[in-house]
Design a protein around this motif. Structure first.
Motif, PDB file in Angstrom:
ATOM      1  N   VAL A 345      44.169 -15.515  28.370  1.00  0.00           N
ATOM      2  CA  VAL A 345      43.126 -16.444  27.972  1.00  0.00           C
ATOM      3  C   VAL A 345      43.139 -15.958  26.266  1.00  0.00           C
ATOM      4  O   VAL A 345      42.403 -17.491  25.758  1.00  0.00           O
ATOM      5  N   LEU A 346      43.273 -14.824  25.437  1.00  0.00           N
ATOM      6  CA  LEU A 346      43.604 -15.162  23.859  1.00  0.00           C
ATOM      7  C   LEU A 346      44.551 -15.694  23.489  1.00  0.00           C
ATOM      8  O   LEU A 346      44.164 -16.525  22.473  1.00  0.00           O
ATOM      9  N   LEU A 347      45.922 -16.081  24.096  1.00  0.00           N
ATOM     10  CA  LEU A 347      46.397 -16.449  22.960  1.00  0.00           C
ATOM     11  C   LEU A 347      47.304 -17.696  23.638  1.00  0.00           C
ATOM     12  O   LEU A 347      47.798 -18.471  22.868  1.00  0.00           O
ATOM     13  N   GLN A 348      46.436 -18.228  24.653  1.00  0.00           N
ATOM     14  CA  GLN A 348      46.863 -19.702  24.949  1.00  0.00           C
ATOM     15  C   GLN A 348      46.974 -20.607  23.678  1.00  0.00           C
ATOM     16  O   GLN A 348      45.717 -20.591  22.944  1.00  0.00           O
ATOM     17  N   ASN A 349      46.953 -21.754  23.725  1.00  0.00           N
ATOM     18  CA  ASN A 349      47.058 -22.969  22.737  1.00  0.00           C
ATOM     19  C   ASN A 349      45.946 -23.859  22.337  1.00  0.00           C
ATOM     20  O   ASN A 349      45.401 -23.630  21.126  1.00  0.00           O
ATOM     21  N   GLU A 350      44.960 -23.554  23.737  1.00  0.00           N
ATOM     22  CA  GLU A 350      43.602 -23.835  23.608  1.00  0.00           C
ATOM     23  C   GLU A 350      42.581 -22.533  23.766  1.00  0.00           C
ATOM     24  O   GLU A 350      41.894 -22.689  24.159  1.00  0.00           O
ATOM     25  N   GLY A 351      43.625 -21.594  23.183  1.00  0.00           N
ATOM     26  CA  GLY A 351      42.625 -20.015  23.728  1.00  0.00           C
ATOM     27  C   GLY A 351      41.606 -20.005  23.092  1.00  0.00           C
ATOM     28  O   GLY A 351      41.495 -20.343  21.333  1.00  0.00           O
ATOM     29  N   VAL A 352      41.406 -18.420  22.982  1.00  0.00           N
ATOM     30  CA  VAL A 352      39.736 -18.098  21.856  1.00  0.00           C
ATOM     31  C   VAL A 352      40.621 -17.736  20.382  1.00  0.00           C
ATOM     32  O   VAL A 352      39.954 -18.462  19.320  1.00  0.00           O
ATOM     33  N   ILE A 353      42.296 -17.573  20.045  1.00  0.00           N
ATOM     34  CA  ILE A 353      42.327 -16.952  19.249  1.00  0.00           C
ATOM     35  C   ILE A 353      42.108 -18.396  18.268  1.00  0.00           C
ATOM     36  O   ILE A 353      42.486 -19.007  16.792  1.00  0.00           O
ATOM     37  N   ASN A 354      43.086 -19.033  18.861  1.00  0.00           N
ATOM     38  CA  ASN A 354      44.029 -20.372  18.053  1.00  0.00           C
ATOM     39  C   ASN A 354      42.297 -21.077  17.781  1.00  0.00           C
ATOM     40  O   ASN A 354      41.658 -21.641  16.712  1.00  0.00           O
ATOM     41  N   LEU A 366      46.010 -30.081  15.561  1.00  0.00           N
ATOM     42  CA  LEU A 366      47.240 -30.241  15.668  1.00  0.00           C
ATOM     43  C   LEU A 366      47.871 -29.693  15.460  1.00  0.00           C
ATOM     44  O   LEU A 366      49.276 -29.635  16.093  1.00  0.00           O
ATOM     45  N   GLU A 367      47.991 -28.527  15.537  1.00  0.00           N
ATOM     46  CA  GLU A 367      48.594 -27.352  14.438  1.00  0.00           C
ATOM     47  C   GLU A 367      48.765 -25.998  15.005  1.00  0.00           C
ATOM     48  O   GLU A 367      48.598 -24.477  13.922  1.00  0.00           O
ATOM     49  N   ARG A 368      48.101 -26.105  16.557  1.00  0.00           N
ATOM     50  CA  ARG A 368      47.537 -24.479  16.998  1.00  0.00           C
ATOM     51  C   ARG A 368      49.222 -23.749  16.932  1.00  0.00           C
ATOM     52  O   ARG A 368      50.031 -24.119  17.074  1.00  0.00           O
TER      53      ARG A 368
ATOM     54  N   VAL B 159      58.024 -38.904  30.805  1.00  0.00           N
ATOM     55  CA  VAL B 159      57.951 -37.479  30.331  1.00  0.00           C
ATOM     56  C   VAL B 159      58.587 -36.757  29.526  1.00  0.00           C
ATOM     57  O   VAL B 159      59.085 -36.175  28.574  1.00  0.00           O
ATOM     58  N   PHE B 160      59.637 -37.930  28.874  1.00  0.00           N
ATOM     59  CA  PHE B 160      60.781 -37.479  28.324  1.00  0.00           C
ATOM     60  C   PHE B 160      60.284 -38.151  26.659  1.00  0.00           C
ATOM     61  O   PHE B 160      61.172 -37.563  25.571  1.00  0.00           O
ATOM     62  N   ASP B 161      59.387 -39.384  27.488  1.00  0.00           N
ATOM     63  CA  ASP B 161      59.377 -40.104  25.920  1.00  0.00           C
ATOM     64  C   ASP B 161      58.279 -39.095  24.765  1.00  0.00           C
ATOM     65  O   ASP B 161      56.843 -39.513  25.725  1.00  0.00           O
ATOM     66  N   LEU B 162      58.907 -38.127  23.787  1.00  0.00           N
ATOM     67  CA  LEU B 162      57.599 -37.993  23.480  1.00  0.00           C
ATOM     68  C   LEU B 162      56.823 -38.597  22.686  1.00  0.00           C
ATOM     69  O   LEU B 162      55.992 -37.863  21.798  1.00  0.00           O
ATOM     70  N   GLU B 163      57.508 -40.204  21.961  1.00  0.00           N
ATOM     71  CA  GLU B 163      56.968 -41.137  20.929  1.00  0.00           C
ATOM     72  C   GLU B 163      55.666 -41.370  21.206  1.00  0.00           C
ATOM     73  O   GLU B 163      54.459 -41.430  21.019  1.00  0.00           O
ATOM     74  N   SER B 164      55.301 -42.364  22.445  1.00  0.00           N
ATOM     75  CA  SER B 164      54.718 -42.819  22.847  1.00  0.00           C
ATOM     76  C   SER B 164      53.586 -41.257  23.966  1.00  0.00           C
ATOM     77  O   SER B 164      52.661 -41.803  23.591  1.00  0.00           O
ATOM     78  N   PHE B 165      54.419 -40.132  24.408  1.00  0.00           N
ATOM     79  CA  PHE B 165      53.604 -39.592  24.906  1.00  0.00           C
ATOM     80  C   PHE B 165      54.011 -38.624  24.445  1.00  0.00           C
ATOM     81  O   PHE B 165      53.953 -37.582  25.156  1.00  0.00           O
ATOM     82  N   PRO B 166      53.289 -38.287  23.363  1.00  0.00           N
ATOM     83  CA  PRO B 166      53.255 -36.856  22.796  1.00  0.00           C
ATOM     84  C   PRO B 166      52.445 -35.387  23.912  1.00  0.00           C
ATOM     85  O   PRO B 166      51.257 -35.785  24.313  1.00  0.00           O
ATOM     86  N   GLY B 167      52.661 -34.367  22.963  1.00  0.00           N
ATOM     87  CA  GLY B 167      51.574 -33.317  23.897  1.00  0.00           C
ATOM     88  C   GLY B 167      52.995 -32.639  24.801  1.00  0.00           C
ATOM     89  O   GLY B 167      54.246 -33.236  25.113  1.00  0.00           O
ATOM     90  N   LYS B 168      52.291 -31.125  24.780  1.00  0.00           N
ATOM     91  CA  LYS B 168      53.231 -30.606  25.938  1.00  0.00           C
ATOM     92  C   LYS B 168      53.387 -30.616  27.573  1.00  0.00           C
ATOM     93  O   LYS B 168      52.508 -31.065  27.865  1.00  0.00           O
ATOM     94  N   ARG B 169      54.017 -30.770  28.526  1.00  0.00           N
ATOM     95  CA  ARG B 169      54.736 -31.157  29.753  1.00  0.00           C
ATOM     96  C   ARG B 169      54.476 -29.701  30.143  1.00  0.00           C
ATOM     97  O   ARG B 169      55.526 -28.798  29.480  1.00  0.00           O
TER      98      ARG B 169
END
Lengths: 508, 366, 284
Positions: A345-354, A366-368, B159-169
């Motif tokens: 819970v704490l460490l995830q990207n959208e977690g408490v610490i971030n 944007l730079e979590r 899902v391989f297109d990081l430019e149009s759809f950035p973000g974690k997968r």
């Protein structure tokens, strides 16, 4: 002059002391024995038993005895071609194994070493039923109807004439009995008739008219079409022509193998000794070194965080110290799974610490930071979990360091830093040793926490062991990795015992 | 003191007397919502019809092969019916741990008399496998990602297109499915994928394609991971089973959509362990016959969005038991969803799993 | 609070405070995860996340539903029942065998004492995954895998090192002249044990027992391998929950368990103080 009496008297005293010592020893051992036996049975033997799997390799030679025996004398190289006779042995072995579905187990065992053997064995086990053995059965039983009964075969197997038939029949029967499938009503399998026919044919050259069997059967057998095993096997799957397949069977024929250990070190068995695996298959050396690296890091972090706290606790009046000690012990007593999920819970990207870092403007949205599913996550969570194991031994050593030493040093003109460095710190080293080894031993074998927060780069060798035991089912490899891990841990345990003494472990 | 002893004795006798008639069946499945759907659709109605049978639920299907092997070593079979994926079923069948069955003999025909083997069709992937459902592993994405500028992925290759759809997968931590998708998006035709993947070169090609997004991927190993991460915003795009997406979207009301393109069809079904004593085997066969008839398979779809493996059940699929949603459009096999389906090659993976898994894990760790 | 000496320099004083702040931060690190879990267990949502409502401290953001789930869901109830069925028996076994052995080990002439001790403590040192796998294979072979007895034996083995450690620790402080006095007054060894030794080592036994209990109660790796569904314990169900159906119910249980831990810890602390008083060791 020493009187006889006094000698006897002294001796009897000596004997008495000896006896009472012996009784004392026996009593002590008697008290220890129940637990010792308990631990032996419930713990030590099971582990030994598992580690034995890392060298055990009976399956191949047990299921394919004729084939492996034949292969023993073969020199397999690229130009080698499997001879016809080999396929005959393979046929008999596979036919027996397929009765109880052992052939596919050998297939999956060898598939760990060479891709494709699994389906090769599965397909062949199925197709040998279509090799024409039923024609042999029909022809032979037409002549001698008693051949359909198992009693007749028992009699045949008692005779000494048809050695191959006898051995094959007995091997077949043994497999069925193992599987609880054998009774008086069991029908002899088709392939047995092929074996018998073969035996009769080859012994037919030496005339022995005493058996009705030959008289009746020889004419029929000579009319039956010969089964071309090699062709049939190659029709089933042309991989049977590959020297590689046979090479693998040959390499893994011995009852014991070092193959799993070679695999654990990213080597593989080759026909000319061990060879390094291609780069894209090397894994275990990396994971072992990663395990060591993370364990060292975790130990360092724990020391860094544990030392000040232990020092602080040791220098408080006992009343307060016990209060603060509860803060150390509470996490220690909290369920491991709970603490690990808390870190999730704490460490995830959208977690408490971030979230907090973003809120106070230290990082932008944007730079979590990536704190979980990597080594950072494992190191943070495990340092937290193991920190009490560092603090407690440190604390118990530091409690014994009398403050007057430092005071004396100061009064002799040492700066506080020098006093600490030259006087206090050396005295706390036993605690550092005890805590560090304990934390290191515990962390190197961790499983649950890295599994949940480690992602792909933050996992330990234990996770691979678990994977091989419950998912890939390559139990031998799991056991080999396990025994390497155990060797490291036991070596450290030995060091710990030398340095600290096991009876000096302090808990709470 | 004496009284308690006596009463225990009497109680014991009653229990023993009862157990001589009642049969306990241990049915092993995957847990979670899937097990619940089986309990509601199969087990509870069956126990009502057969009061002498008591079903105990186990959730160890993850380790079915390992556990059944261990039971064989022990000679103590405690499981009666096991829910398994085809790859495990094939393995268990190979090792003689699962019973070979004749589906036309042990299963009900369709209501119109079509024999079971025809009704189940392609889902009969092994002689030991009694199919239940068709599910799919597919991709889903969050609909509120700002940096996508209102665009939504509509192709598996997005899902391989990081430019149009950035973000974690999030992708599954195993080679299966991922390598196929990678090759598909690297320009390999669907029907050639396994041929290409058989070569060293093809394997490297698939991994190279995955390399392009490796830094942005979180790898999952449990079915609950992707839904949780999508809900948390940890990932914006990820693969999981279609039933998980259904729960996430329709029950938890999260802003997520399913991308049905190149969904990978898989089956799931029962296997009967070999070596059951006669009375238990008879009860298991009764249960299986009941639980795989046309109506029961359709009933299961009331609780979870997995499609029945029988063709004849499809017409009977109705509304969700509590949400009142028409379930047919949520089935992986619905024409609107099954416009581009990828079929998983079980036999091929049975051979290549060990090897590719080692390579895939080495790739992951590096 | 701060007791400065006249000769302490300014930097000494500064360091004193900086050091306390550092320690405070480390204590915070230790407690933080536990403190975070508690509010999250009152989450009205179904995921492990602080919802906006919770952060705004609105009442709709909170609910007791995860606690209700824990107390009404049969899966959790079965798990709790099993945990309470396994842990005490495993603890009894560990304590029984462990105390006897610790008394044996504390005698003055024990051959191979070091080796024996090392073997008895090894369950704490050997990586759990190896213990679990070993027991899994071996117990399967002898028909104990998936049985209640199997799990109890496995957990007892894991708990034994703790009993040995705590009981030997109390015995090292034990004054031998007490038993000798008792013997010289005509008491037999058994009477001496129950009248003299037992009351004095009892705190060690209890604290070892608590450790053994918590070990069994919190153990997940071994039970996953040696256990079966009908024997699933709380940690087993929690681990499954983390993989299968992530739900804050786990956090509700965690909060309950933490509360239990606090109670247990206080018990131990009280016992420890009592023991020190009894043995005449004054806090220095």
């Amino acid at each position: 002059m020493v009187s006889v009496d006094s000698i006897i008297g002294r001796n009897s005293l000596h004997r008495k002391v000896q006896r009472s010592l012996r009784i004392q020893k026996l009593r002590a051992l008697g008290l220890i024995a129940p637990l010792f036996i308990f631990i032996l049975i419930s713990f030590v033997i099971p582990i030994g038993d598992m580690l034995f799997r890392s060298i055990e390799n009976q399956l191949v030679s047990e299921v394919l005895p004729r084939t492996t025996e034949y292969l023993k004398s073969e020199q397999i190289n690229e130009d080698w071609e499997p001879p016809n006779e080999l396929f005959w042995h393979l046929y008999v072995d596979l036919a027996i194994a397929a009765e109880v579905k052992l052939h596919t187990r050998v297939g999956s065992r060898l598939n760990y070493e060479k891709t494709g053997i699994s389906s090769l064995f599965r397909k062949s086990g199925r197709s040998i039923k279509r090799f024409g053995a039923d024609d042999y059965r029909k022809a032979l039983t037409d002549q001698i109807p008693e051949l359909t009964s198992i009693d007749y075969w028992e009699l045949l197997a008692e005779g000494t004439k048809y050695g191959y038939t006898r051995d094959t029949y007995n091997a077949w029967k043994k497999r069925l009995i193992e599987n609880d499938d054998f009774s008086e009503k069991t029908k002899p399998s088709d392939f047995l008739f092929v074996v018998l026919a073969n035996d009769i044919k080859s012994s037919g050259t030496t005339p022995s008219p005493d058996t009705i069997l030959e008289e009746k059967l020889l004419p029929v057998i000579s009319e039956l079409p010969e089964i071309r095993f090699k062709e049939l096997f190659l029709e089933t799957d042309e991989d049977w022509a590959e020297p590689d397949v046979w090479d693998t069977i040959q390499l893994y024929s011995p009852s014991f193998t070092n193959g799993y250990y070679l695999n654990s070190a990213d080597f593989k068995k080759g026909s000319d000794g061990p060879e390094l695996r291609p780069e894209n298959e090397r894994l275990y050396v990396l994971i072992f070194s990663r395990t060591l690296f993370m364990s060292v890091t975790i130990t360092m972090v724990c020391l860094l965080l544990g030392y000040p706290v232990a020092y602080f606790l040791a220098n408080l009046p006992l009343k307060y110290a016990n209060l603060f000690l509860i803060l150390v012990l509470l996490p220690f007593w909290t369920s491991l799974l709970v603490r690990t999920s808390a870190w999730k819970v704490l460490l995830q990207n959208e977690g408490v610490i971030n979230d907090v870092l973003v809120a106070i403007g230290l990082i932008s949205n944007l730079e979590r930071l990536e704190l979980i599913n990597n080594q950072t996550g494992t190191i943070i969570a495990m340092s937290h979990i193991l920190l009490p194991f560092m603090i407690l031994p440190l604390f118990s050593v530091m409690k014994t360091i009398h403050p007057s030493y430092v005071r004396a040093a100061k009064s002799l003109g040492a700066t506080p830093w020098t006093a600490f460095r030259r006087v206090y710190f050396p005295q706390s080293i036993p605690g550092i040793g005890a805590g560090s080894i304990l934390v290191f031993i515990l962390s190197i074998g961790y499983y649950i926490t890295p599994e949940l927060v480690g992602g792909t780069t933050g996992t330990f060798i234990s996770n691979r062991i678990a994977y091989h035991i419950s998912s890939s089912l390559n139990w031998g490899l799991g056991a080999a990795l396990g025994s390497i891990l155990l060797a490291v841990v036991l070596a450290l345990y030995w060091v710990y015992d030398r340095v600290v003494g096991i009876d000096n472990v302090k808990l709470g | 003191m004496k009284l308690t002893k006596l009463s225990t004795l009497v109680l014991g006798c009653i229990i023993i007397a009862n157990s001589s008639q009642a049969i306990d069946l241990t049915v092993v499945s995957w847990g979670g919502a899937y097990s619940k759907s089986q309990i509601n659709a199969y087990h509870n109605p069956f126990m009502e019809l057969n009061p002498d049978v008591n079903i105990i639920h186990d959730e160890s299907s993850y380790e079915a092969v390992a556990k059944l092997r261990a039971m064989r070593e022990a000679g103590n079979l405690t499981w009666d019916l096991v829910d398994a994926v085809p790859s495990d079923a094939i393995r268990l069948c190979d090792e003689g741990l699962a019973m070979e069955v004749d589906v036309d003999e042990i299963l009900e025909p369709a209501p119109d008399g079509t024999p079971a083997s025809e009704d189940f069709g392609a889902s009969l992937v092994s002689e030991c496998f009694i199919p239940q459902i068709v599910y799919s592993t597919t991709l889903g994405f969050r609909t509120d990602v700002e940096s996508w500028n209102g665009n939504e992925p509509d192709d598996v290759c997005d899902v391989f297109d990081l430019e149009s759809f950035p973000g974690k997968r999030s992708l599954e931590k195993r080679p299966i499915n991922n390598l196929e998708w990678a090759l598909l998006c690297d320009g390999v035709a669907k029907e050639d994928i396994y041929d290409v993947l058989e070569t060293e070169e093809g394997q490297n090609r698939a991994l190279a394609k995955l390399d392009t997004i490796k830094d942005e991927v979180i790898w999952w190993s449990a079915g609950a991971d992707t839904p949780q991460w999508l809900a948390d915003g940890e990932v914006v795009f990820g693969s999981t089973y279609n039933g998980r997406f259904f729960a996430l979207i329709e029950e938890a009301k999260q802003p997520v959509k399913i991308l049905w393109d190149a969904q990978v069809f898989e089956y799931d079904g029962w296997i009967i362990p070999t070596g059951l004593p006669e009375d238990r085997l008879a009860a298991v066969l009764d249960l299986v016959r009941f639980a795989t008839d046309t109506q029961r398979l359709a009933d299961q779809a009331k609780y979870i969005s997995y499609g029945p493996a029988r063709t004849s059940s499809n017409a009977l699929v109705g509304e969700h038991a509590t949400l009142g949603i028409d379930m047919a459009p949520h089935m992986p096999g619905h024409p609107d969803n099954a416009y581009n389906v990828f079929y998983f090659n079980y036999d091929w993976w049975a051979d290549y799993r060990d090897d590719l898994d080692a390579k895939f894990q080495a790739w992951l760790a590096n | 609070m701060a007791n400065f000496q006249p000769y302490d320099t300014k930097s000494d004083k500064a360091w004193y405070y900086i050091f306390r702040v550092i320690c405070g931060l480390i204590f915070f690190f230790l407690m933080f995860p536990i403190l975070v879990i508690m509010p999250l267990s009152f989450n009205a949502g179904n995921y492990f996340t602080f919802t906006p409502e919770m952060l705004r401290l609105e009442i709709e953001g909170f609910s007791l539903k995860h606690y209700r789930d824990f107390f009404t869901n049969p899966d959790w109830q079965v798990a709790m029942y099993n945990s309470f069925r396994i842990a005490p028996v495993a603890t009894l076994l560990s304590v029984g065998f462990g105390t006897l052995a610790a008394i044996g080990l504390s005698q003055s002439h024990v051959p191979f004492r070091r080796t024996i001790m090392a073997i008895l403590i090894s369950p704490m040192i050997v990586p759990l995954i190896l213990s679990a796998a070993g027991m899994y294979f071996f117990y399967s072979r002898i028909g104990l895998q998936g049985t209640y007895i199997g799990v109890v034996l496995a957990h007892a083995a894991l708990g034994i090192p703790f009993v040995i450690i705590t009981v030997t620790a109390t015995l090292t402080g034990f004054d031998k002249s007490l038993t000798r006095a008792s013997a010289s007054l005509g008491a037999g060894p058994i009477r001496t044990f129950f009248k003299i030794q037992m009351p004095l080592i009892l705190p060690g036994v209890i604290s070892g027992g608590l450790f053994a209990f918590i070990t069994s109660f919190d153990e997940v790796v071994v039970v996953l391998f040696v256990g079966s569904a009908s024997l699933k314990t709380l940690p087993w169900e929690m681990f499954n929950g983390l993989r299968e159906q992530i739900s804050p119910t786990i956090l509700a249980i965690a909060t309950i368990l933490i509360t239990l831990s606090v109670l247990l810890l206080s018990t131990i602390e009280i016992l420890r103080r009592r023991s020190e008083r009894l043995r005449g060791i004054s806090p220095s």
